[in-house]
Write a protein that holds these residues in place. Structure first.
Motif, PDB file in Angstrom:
ATOM      1  N   SER A 126      -9.001  -7.877  -3.475  1.00  0.00           N
ATOM      2  CA  SER A 126      -8.178  -9.087  -3.532  1.00  0.00           C
ATOM      3  C   SER A 126      -6.989  -8.902  -2.584  1.00  0.00           C
ATOM      4  N   GLY A 127      -6.284  -9.986  -2.310  1.00  0.00           N
ATOM      5  CA  GLY A 127      -5.090  -9.900  -1.467  1.00  0.00           C
ATOM      6  C   GLY A 127      -4.065  -8.932  -2.028  1.00  0.00           C
ATOM      7  N   MET A 128      -3.863  -8.964  -3.339  1.00  0.00           N
ATOM      8  CA  MET A 128      -2.901  -8.041  -3.968  1.00  0.00           C
ATOM      9  C   MET A 128      -3.381  -6.601  -3.846  1.00  0.00           C
ATOM     10  N   GLU A 129      -4.675  -6.370  -3.992  1.00  0.00           N
ATOM     11  CA  GLU A 129      -5.209  -5.011  -3.860  1.00  0.00           C
ATOM     12  C   GLU A 129      -5.054  -4.502  -2.426  1.00  0.00           C
ATOM     13  N   GLN A 130      -5.265  -5.384  -1.455  1.00  0.00           N
ATOM     14  CA  GLN A 130      -5.091  -4.996  -0.054  1.00  0.00           C
ATOM     15  C   GLN A 130      -3.651  -4.562   0.210  1.00  0.00           C
ATOM     16  N   GLU A 131      -2.695  -5.354  -0.256  1.00  0.00           N
ATOM     17  CA  GLU A 131      -1.274  -5.018  -0.066  1.00  0.00           C
ATOM     18  C   GLU A 131      -0.911  -3.719  -0.776  1.00  0.00           C
ATOM     19  N   ALA A 132      -1.421  -3.543  -1.987  1.00  0.00           N
ATOM     20  CA  ALA A 132      -1.140  -2.317  -2.744  1.00  0.00           C
ATOM     21  C   ALA A 132      -1.716  -1.101  -2.018  1.00  0.00           C
ATOM     22  N   LEU A 133      -2.934  -1.231  -1.503  1.00  0.00           N
ATOM     23  CA  LEU A 133      -3.560  -0.113  -0.790  1.00  0.00           C
ATOM     24  C   LEU A 133      -2.772   0.225   0.471  1.00  0.00           C
ATOM     25  N   ARG A 134      -2.394  -0.784   1.256  1.00  0.00           N
ATOM     26  CA  ARG A 134      -1.588  -0.530   2.460  1.00  0.00           C
ATOM     27  C   ARG A 134      -0.296   0.201   2.105  1.00  0.00           C
ATOM     28  N   SER A 135       0.348  -0.270   1.076  1.00  0.00           N
ATOM     29  CA  SER A 135       1.611   0.327   0.641  1.00  0.00           C
ATOM     30  C   SER A 135       1.414   1.783   0.222  1.00  0.00           C
ATOM     31  N   LEU A 136       0.378   2.049  -0.536  1.00  0.00           N
ATOM     32  CA  LEU A 136       0.107   3.419  -0.992  1.00  0.00           C
ATOM     33  C   LEU A 136      -0.264   4.337   0.177  1.00  0.00           C
ATOM     34  N   LEU A 137      -1.042   3.840   1.110  1.00  0.00           N
ATOM     35  CA  LEU A 137      -1.408   4.660   2.266  1.00  0.00           C
ATOM     36  C   LEU A 137      -0.181   5.002   3.107  1.00  0.00           C
ATOM     37  N   LEU A 138       0.704   4.026   3.314  1.00  0.00           N
ATOM     38  CA  LEU A 138       1.944   4.300   4.052  1.00  0.00           C
ATOM     39  C   LEU A 138       2.805   5.314   3.306  1.00  0.00           C
ATOM     40  N   LYS A 139       2.818   5.216   1.993  1.00  0.00           N
ATOM     41  CA  LYS A 139       3.589   6.171   1.190  1.00  0.00           C
ATOM     42  C   LYS A 139       3.027   7.584   1.353  1.00  0.00           C
ATOM     43  N   LEU A 140       1.712   7.722   1.365  1.00  0.00           N
ATOM     44  CA  LEU A 140       1.100   9.035   1.556  1.00  0.00           C
ATOM     45  C   LEU A 140       1.371   9.594   2.955  1.00  0.00           C
ATOM     46  N   GLN A 141       1.515   8.723   3.947  1.00  0.00           N
ATOM     47  CA  GLN A 141       1.760   9.166   5.321  1.00  0.00           C
ATOM     48  C   GLN A 141       3.216   9.546   5.573  1.00  0.00           C
ATOM     49  N   SER A 142       4.117   9.022   4.769  1.00  0.00           N
ATOM     50  CA  SER A 142       5.545   9.226   5.040  1.00  0.00           C
ATOM     51  C   SER A 142       5.941  10.697   4.942  1.00  0.00           C
TER      52      SER A 142
END
Length: 151
Positions: A126-142
């Protein structure tokens, strides 16, 4: 004998990230190869033509790879007729990069493939799942430091 709990491969976030990335890349990389591109050369063409980045250092920062990898890729891309490099100073220390007509044509075809590939995987969320995944991936990369030698 292991004194700790066994490592459960399929429960590992790293394993699942890696497996998902490989699945997502598989079809797209086949398309890129048919166009004479790699993921790095496609990203560089995006940086140069879409983002209007001309300096190899800025291109490296945008793509997220080190300057040596960028230089190697630009040399090959120039040899393949995808980009042109112009020296801005007489001593050759500052280069300006520009996409050629061939580079722009291949970029457009590759971008169509990228959109199709992304839509296939994004349709599963879903759109919310896509945003959550992007956010989590960026958090893991930081905070993970220097750019990658490859992408």
């Amino acid at each position: 004998m292991l004194s700790e709990k066994p490592y459960l491969l399929h429960a590992s976030i790293g394993y699942q990230l890696s497996k998902t990335a490989r699945l997502q890349e598989r079809g797209f990389e086949t398309e890129l190869k048919s166009l004479g591109l790699t993921r790095i050369s496609w990203c560089i063409l995006l940086a140069v033509h879409i983002e209007s980045l001309r300096n190899p250092s800025a291109i490296a920062d945008f793509v997220g790879i080190d300057r040596t990898a960028t230089s190697r890729a630009l040399t090959k891309m120039a040899r393949d007729g995808l980009v042109e490099r112009h020296e801005e100073q007489s001593d050759g220390r500052r280069a300006s990069v520009q996409a050629t007509k061939l580079g722009r044509i291949r970029l457009e075809k590759a971008t169509q493939s990228a959109r199709k590939n992304a839509a296939h995987f994004e349709a599963k969320l879903s759109g919310m799942e896509q945003e959550a995944l992007r956010s989590l991936l960026l958090k893991l990369q930081s905070g993970e430091g220097s750019p990658l030698p490859n992408l």
